[in-house]
Design a protein around this motif. Structure first.
Motif, PDB file in Angstrom:
ATOM      1  N   GLU A   1       5.332 -41.724  35.868  1.00 20.78           N
ATOM      2  CA  GLU A   1       4.759 -42.938  36.453  1.00 20.78           C
ATOM      3  C   GLU A   1       5.851 -43.852  36.986  1.00 20.78           C
ATOM      4  O   GLU A   1       5.693 -44.499  38.028  1.00 20.78           O
ATOM      5  N   ALA A   2       6.975 -43.883  36.297  1.00 19.26           N
ATOM      6  CA  ALA A   2       8.082 -44.749  36.706  1.00 19.26           C
ATOM      7  C   ALA A   2       8.675 -44.342  38.052  1.00 19.26           C
ATOM      8  O   ALA A   2       9.289 -45.173  38.741  1.00 19.26           O
TER       9      ALA A   2
ATOM     10  N   ASP B   1      -5.747 -44.385  25.863  1.00 18.13           N
ATOM     11  CA  ASP B   1      -5.325 -44.964  27.140  1.00 18.13           C
ATOM     12  C   ASP B   1      -6.048 -44.206  28.257  1.00 18.13           C
ATOM     13  O   ASP B   1      -5.760 -43.040  28.521  1.00 18.13           O
TER      14      ASP B   1
ATOM     15  N   PHE C   1      -3.810 -42.632  30.983  1.00 20.24           N
ATOM     16  CA  PHE C   1      -3.125 -41.418  30.525  1.00 20.24           C
ATOM     17  C   PHE C   1      -4.096 -40.248  30.454  1.00 20.24           C
ATOM     18  O   PHE C   1      -3.769 -39.142  30.887  1.00 20.24           O
TER      19      PHE C   1
ATOM     20  N   ALA D   1      -2.500 -41.436  22.186  1.00 19.42           N
ATOM     21  CA  ALA D   1      -2.452 -41.714  23.622  1.00 19.42           C
ATOM     22  C   ALA D   1      -3.803 -41.536  24.293  1.00 19.42           C
ATOM     23  O   ALA D   1      -4.042 -42.101  25.368  1.00 19.42           O
TER      24      ALA D   1
ATOM     25  N   PRO E   1       2.721 -38.025  26.396  1.00 19.86           N
ATOM     26  CA  PRO E   1       2.686 -39.448  26.752  1.00 19.86           C
ATOM     27  C   PRO E   1       4.017 -39.936  27.333  1.00 19.86           C
ATOM     28  O   PRO E   1       4.029 -40.723  28.292  1.00 19.86           O
ATOM     29  N   ALA E   2       5.112 -39.467  26.773  1.00 16.67           N
ATOM     30  CA  ALA E   2       6.422 -39.882  27.287  1.00 16.67           C
ATOM     31  C   ALA E   2       6.674 -39.310  28.684  1.00 16.67           C
ATOM     32  O   ALA E   2       7.235 -39.994  29.554  1.00 16.67           O
TER      33      ALA E   2
ATOM     34  N   TRP F   1       4.379 -38.589  30.889  1.00 18.01           N
ATOM     35  CA  TRP F   1       3.521 -39.364  31.798  1.00 18.01           C
ATOM     36  C   TRP F   1       4.182 -40.681  32.184  1.00 18.01           C
ATOM     37  O   TRP F   1       4.215 -41.050  33.367  1.00 18.01           O
ATOM     38  N   LYS F   2       4.719 -41.387  31.222  1.00 14.91           N
ATOM     39  CA  LYS F   2       5.366 -42.672  31.511  1.00 14.91           C
ATOM     40  C   LYS F   2       6.587 -42.472  32.414  1.00 14.91           C
ATOM     41  O   LYS F   2       6.840 -43.273  33.328  1.00 14.91           O
TER      42      LYS F   2
END
Length: 551
Positions: free
Chosen positions: A396-397, A314, A317, A311, A389-390, A392-393
């Protein structure tokens, strides 16, 4: 997490039934507003500009996912779909109807949430470090002691009608994230030369009309004696505190007028009479409370998992990780700070949908636990590094993967004149405009750590006195003006900010902040020199010259 027992549940349920009857009598006219006022305040209910405001305690800032979902339910069912997290590790709802308050209170009681003593002249919510129990280098989990104090002070008959409100904060780390020096009592957990656990005790801190930094009254009080010593402080305050003048009623004024030596002598005399009595804590009591805190079953994990290495490519990220992820005491885990400061939004607010989503994220990635910090942000205290990473996603959503923690747009602000009947000026629109001015994360990172605190009146709910840049709304001839201070800080080196000059009108506040920041960038000795260190080195004059040169 702390597991509440049957005594706690009975107390909270009885309080709900009692308040339901009080509301019924108020709505029927049996109680006047003046008669009802003290009753509602002791249950955290204020009468604001437009509606009743309901303040709910989050003891030492710890929430379960179940509790956060219930707060989301209250926001959705009884309010307007959001809640406001405060600098006291509370949450406030601003639009609840009085007739529905007992139902909201009952819904919260089912999951162990209550609002007792979140207002009134009594002991308020005991606060602590939002990283308690997981911070590297911590003496021990300070929430154990915060819980002892919570149980001791809740509905204490001798201290339910103090001269004024009273606040305690506890830290157990070298870096103070609980702002203990701006509290009536600040407790710093430590060990003495014999390895015994105890506290440095500070008294007389507080902001508002007359701000003071707390002073050390006793360098070491053994943990066994902390309840009796706190009681001695409260007894002296209860006896000598001013009740004839609301502006001089806080303990900080008493400490200032008596002097710390005289105040300490009075406390010592009182303490010697009670220290070996029923309040002396034996190891069994302390261990019983300790045993009620449940900690995750941590796995043995690598320091740098493959998921994190991948990650790192990115850039978006990585920007978030470097800003919002902090070290954990257990290898392979991290603490994630969730900023509630999106660009253009009110600081500290979270929608019901965001709260529900955060509860889901906590269940999946943080053992079902969430923390609230006095900076009006949240934290996930037990995240596996491989899951970052999960996380963060997922953040972000829902619009909360904001890499601005401790940066210029991570603003602390009270609700101000948009909601509060005590305010002289608006806070929220000022905060929103400043976040727009500094929305570029590259610019914010160039500036570095810089805390902006905004209060809409002298009561200082936004802690403006200890902001690196502090903004205080004042009223002049029915217009909103703002005083600007710089150089304040709320950590272990707590200091009050210094006024830089005359108040400026509403329309110029964001411009002034920009001027101050530009002066700092030009004046700092090196890129690593923090704003507060530049102010300490040079004083306020260079910043005053920059701000008022063309005004």
């Amino acid at each position: 997490m702390y597991a509440y027992d049957e005594i706690d549940r009975t107390l909270v349920n009885e309080r709900v039934a009692e308040f339901r009857d009080q509301v019924k009598r108020r709505l029927s006219g049996e109680l006047s507003e003046d008669e009802f006022k003290m009753l509602r305040l002791q249950n955290g209910v204020y009468l604001q500009l437009h509606a009743y405001m309901y303040r709910i305690a989050i003891p030492y800032g710890t929430l379960s996912s179940e509790q956060l979902r219930r707060l989301a339910h209250v926001a959705r069912r009884y309010d307007r779909g959001y809640g406001h997290f405060t600098t006291r590790q509370n949450i406030q709802f601003n639009w609840i109807k009085l007739a529905e308050l007992p139902d909201a209170m009952a819904d919260l009681a089912e999951v162990g949430i209550q609002s007792m003593q979140t207002s009134g002249n009594n002991m308020r919510n005991v606060t602590s470090d939002q990283w308690a129990g997981v911070a590297p280098g911590e003496i021990e989990d300070p929430r154990i002691w915060a819980e002892l104090l919570r149980q001791f002070t809740t509905l204490h008959p001798e201290f339910s009608f103090l001269p004024r409100k009273f606040k305690i904060a506890i830290t157990a780390s070298e870096h103070d994230r609980a702002a203990i020096k701006i509290h009536d009592i600040g407790l710093r957990l430590l060990k003495n030369e014999q390895g015994q656990t105890g506290f440095e005790v500070l008294v007389g801190g507080g902001l508002g009309r007359s701000p003071f930094i707390a002073k050390t009254i006793k360098p070491f009080v053994h943990g066994h004696d902390i309840l009796s010593y706190v009681e001695a402080i409260l007894r002296v305050y209860n006896q000598y505190g001013r009740r004839d003048n609301i502006y001089k009623a806080r303990i900080k004024i008493l400490v200032h007028e008596l002097g710390i030596e005289k105040f300490a002598a009075e406390v010592e005399e009182e303490w010697q009479q009670i220290r070996d009595g029923v309040l002396k804590l034996d190891d069994g009591i302390i261990e019983d409370i300790r045993s009620r805190f449940f900690y995750p079953a941590y796995e043995t994990l690598p320091h740098m998992p493959d998921e994190l290495k991948q990650a790192a490519h990115d850039a978006k990220f990585e920007a978030w990780r470097k800003n919002s992820v902090s070290a954990h005491k257990v290898q392979g885990y991290a603490i994630v700070t969730v900023s509630l400061k999106p660009v253009g939004k009110p600081p500290g607010d979270a929608t019901a949908d965001q709260m529900d989503a955060l509860a889901d994220i906590a269940d999946k990635y943080s053992f079902g636990e969430i923390r609230v910090g006095h900076e009006q942000n949240l934290a996930l205290p037990h995240v596996r590094k491989r899951d970052l990473p999960a996380v963060w996603k997922a953040l972000e959503a829902i619009g909360l993967a904001i890499p601005n923690v401790n940066l210029v747009s991570d603003i602390i602000a009270c609700p101000g004149l948009d909601y509060c009947s005590l305010a002289n000026a608006r806070s929220i629109p000022i905060a929103q405009e400043i976040t727009r001015r500094f929305a570029n994360h590259d610019t914010a990172n160039l500036i570095g750590r810089l805390h902006v605190n905004i209060s809409g009146c002298i009561n200082a709910c936004g802690h403006h006195h200890v902001g690196h840049i502090g903004i205080l709304g004042v009223e002049k001839n029915n217009e909103e003006f703002y005083q600007i201070t710089i150089g304040g800080r709320a950590d272990e080196g707590a200091e009050l900010g210094t006024l830089i000059g005359p108040a400026v009108p509403y329309a110029e506040v964001a411009d002034v902040v920009e001027d101050i920041v530009e002066a700092y960038l030009a004046l700092r000795a090196r890129p690593e020199e923090l704003f507060v260190d530049t102010v300490k080195r040079l004083g306020v004059e260079p910043f005053r010259e920059r701000v008022y040169a063309t005004r």
